[in-house]
Write an enzyme that holds these catalytic residues in place. Structure first.
Site, PDB file in Angstrom:
ATOM      1  N   CYS A  50      59.349  -5.890 -13.956  1.00  0.00           N
ATOM      2  CA  CYS A  50      60.720  -6.324 -14.158  1.00  0.00           C
ATOM      3  C   CYS A  50      60.970  -7.696 -13.556  1.00  0.00           C
ATOM      4  O   CYS A  50      61.736  -7.868 -12.606  1.00  0.00           O
ATOM      5  CB  CYS A  50      61.683  -5.271 -13.648  1.00  0.00           C
ATOM      6  SG  CYS A  50      61.614  -3.827 -14.711  1.00  0.00           S
ATOM      7  N   TYR A  73      39.269 -12.989  -8.381  1.00  0.00           N
ATOM      8  CA  TYR A  73      40.685 -13.134  -8.007  1.00  0.00           C
ATOM      9  C   TYR A  73      41.622 -12.357  -8.921  1.00  0.00           C
ATOM     10  O   TYR A  73      42.740 -12.802  -9.179  1.00  0.00           O
ATOM     11  CB  TYR A  73      41.081 -14.623  -7.945  1.00  0.00           C
ATOM     12  CG  TYR A  73      40.129 -15.418  -7.082  1.00  0.00           C
ATOM     13  CD1 TYR A  73      40.138 -15.238  -5.698  1.00  0.00           C
ATOM     14  CD2 TYR A  73      39.191 -16.288  -7.623  1.00  0.00           C
ATOM     15  CE1 TYR A  73      39.238 -15.925  -4.891  1.00  0.00           C
ATOM     16  CE2 TYR A  73      38.290 -16.971  -6.828  1.00  0.00           C
ATOM     17  CZ  TYR A  73      38.329 -16.782  -5.460  1.00  0.00           C
ATOM     18  OH  TYR A  73      37.438 -17.447  -4.667  1.00  0.00           O
TER      19      TYR A  73
HETATM   20  C1  PLP Z   1      37.567 -19.087  -1.651  1.00  0.00           C
HETATM   21  C2  PLP Z   1      36.466 -19.760  -0.981  1.00  0.00           C
HETATM   22  C3  PLP Z   1      35.265 -20.004  -1.649  1.00  0.00           C
HETATM   23  C4  PLP Z   1      35.021 -19.619  -3.088  1.00  0.00           C
HETATM   24  O1  PLP Z   1      35.632 -20.444  -4.014  1.00  0.00           O
HETATM   25  P1  PLP Z   1      35.366 -20.212  -5.574  1.00  0.00           P
HETATM   26  O2  PLP Z   1      36.159 -21.227  -6.247  1.00  0.00           O
HETATM   27  O3  PLP Z   1      35.759 -18.830  -5.909  1.00  0.00           O
HETATM   28  O4  PLP Z   1      33.906 -20.372  -5.805  1.00  0.00           O
HETATM   29  C5  PLP Z   1      34.257 -20.597  -0.935  1.00  0.00           C
HETATM   30  N1  PLP Z   1      34.414 -20.947   0.357  1.00  0.00           N
HETATM   31  C6  PLP Z   1      35.550 -20.733   1.027  1.00  0.00           C
HETATM   32  C7  PLP Z   1      35.646 -21.119   2.450  1.00  0.00           C
HETATM   33  C8  PLP Z   1      36.615 -20.138   0.375  1.00  0.00           C
HETATM   34  O5  PLP Z   1      37.754 -19.946   1.054  1.00  0.00           O
END
Ligand code: PLP
Length: 422
Positions: free
Chosen positions: A339, A367
């Site tokens: 909603c 994600y």
């Molecule tokens: C989120 C994150 C990643 C991964 O990033 P992607 O774009 O999913 O590959 C790598 N290192 C750190 C420190 C992160 O916070």
């Protein structure tokens, strides 16, 4: 996922996709282990000219314990951003030495608790570096450097620029060096993670050069961690990181650096999206088709509670009608049942949708489930892993009990009459 030409039905790793929605209901996350393995190998191969390479899976992308086990078996390490992710990693069987903890804005208490678990710690703040030097003088550390490279992608996922909260600014290196010398801190690694969508090998190469310069300053260095930012395709004409070109560029630079400095280093990366994004599919059922004056809406049995990337980042996820693969394409706006406005995609060309049809979102490995919530008091979906031609439930769908699980009832008396009330 591909269309079986004989049955005209979609399959993932030899498993019929519509059957999965019968067996496990919708909405449903489905992951393909073969794709995760292929991505891992692709990256390893691209870097095969480097003697020591470590890939640490950034598990915030998808933390299901079976996925963590799969990656551990492939030889991956783990990049964790919270105490809880470390605990999940340990539960999956990772050696603490294969886990690197990269926190931001966490408490000293959490940092201490993680130290006790024996993981590598990546420091992203000078205050914390000083604290560690004072309190844990013998614990080798990694430092996260912000090279201030503004790299591709959406503003919310670009973390290397000047206003970013991440990392120790490369301009603060003189202060870092002073602290390291004074407190005799062992720096075993230097790290950067510039942002989430790197399209351009040259941008990365520029940031890498800056990190090499930082690496020169530490005698006991063991690894250089170049983070992530590998881009995968979300739609047909998207640019993706060319892993071969990237691997060649990095390998050459890294080997040259090791030779020049006489250091025997490990080259580390921490991909999340690259390893799991394309391995994931999200299946949802069409509840309603609704025509208004301006659009034809397909309303699904899910919303931003289960997949928030389109609404949060403006991310494009390809949407297909797998119940009607040969149907006439029409234009739809695909929305959720929350909603609030939760639009998965405007004006999408999708094969004709009828009520009850199953729509499939691609790139649902990274994600998606890990950012899911119970908003609107909906259950979080089940997760299934396709492995060696069979489907395996790796997380049950939530139930009503889960919504109440942590709620307590202090037995308050809400019925007592106030004075003067008649
Ligand atoms: C989120 C994150 C990643 C991964 O990033 P992607 O774009 O999913 O590959 C790598 N290192 C750190 C420190 C992160 O916070």
């Amino acid at each position: 996922m591909f269309l079986n030409e004989t049955t005209k039905r979609f399959e993932i790793g030899g498993v019929d996709v519509l059957q999965l929605t019968q067996d496990y209901d919708t909405p449903l996350f489905v992951y393909d282990s073969a794709k995760i393995e292929a991505q891992y190998s692709k990256m390893k191969n691209a870097l095969k000219k480097v003697k020591k390479v470590k890939i640490n899976y950034a598990c915030k992308a998808l933390t299901n314990i079976t996925i963590l086990r799969l990656l551990k078996n492939l030889g991956s390490g783990l990049d964790a951003v919270s105490y809880q992710e470390i605990r999940l990693g340990l539960e999956a069987g990772f050696d603490p030495k294969d886990i690197i903890y990269t926190p931001n804005s966490v408490s000293i208490e959490e940092l201490e608790a993680c130290m006790k678990l024996g993981v590598k710690v990546n420091i992203d703040n000078i205050e914390t570096l000083e604290y560690m030097g004072m309190n844990h003088p013998n614990h080798p550390l990694c430092i996260r450097i912000n090279p201030h490279i503004m790299a591709g992608g959406h503003a919310k996922i670009s973390v290397g620029h000047i206003d970013s909260k991440f990392g120790i600014s490369i301009h603060q290196m003189p202060l870092v060096e002073r602290l390291v010398d004074t407190l005799n801190i062992q720096i075993e690694g230097v790290h950067m993670h510039t942002g989430s969508d790197i399209l351009d090998v040259d941008v990365f190469s520029h940031a890498a050069a800056l990190l090499f310069n930082v690496a020169r300053k530490f005698d006991n260095l063991k690894y250089i961690d170049f983070g992530s930012g590998f881009k995968v395709k979300y739609k047909e004409n998207d640019i993706e990181t060319n892993m071969e070109d990237f691997g060649n560029m990095m390998s050459e630079r890294f080997n040259a650096f090791c030779e020049e400095t006489g250091k025997d280093l490990t080259l580390a990366f921490e991909p999340g999206k690259f390893l799991v994004s394309e391995a994931g599919y999200f299946l949802a059922r069409t509840n309603v088709i609704k025509q208004t004056t301006s659009a034809v809406f397909a309303g699904l049995d899910t919303g931003f509670n289960h997949m928030i990337r389109p609404m949060f980042y403006g991310a494009h996820h390809h949407i297909m009608n797998i119940s009607n693969p040969l149907g006439k394409p029409k234009i739809y706006t695909v929305v959720g049942y929350i909603c609030e406005t939760d639009t998965f995609g405007w004006n999408r060309k999708i094969n004709e949708i009828k009520e009850g049809d199953i729509l499939c979102f691609k790139n649902a490995g990274a994600y998606c489930f890990s950012m899911a919530s119970n908003y609107n008091s909906r259950y979080r979906p089940a997760e299934v892993l396709i492995h060696k031609g069979a489907a395996h439930l790796i997380r049950k769908r939530e139930s009503f009990e889960d919504l109440l699980y942590n709620q307590t009832d202090p037995q308050l008396d809400f019925n007592s009459e106030k004075a003067g009330n008649s």
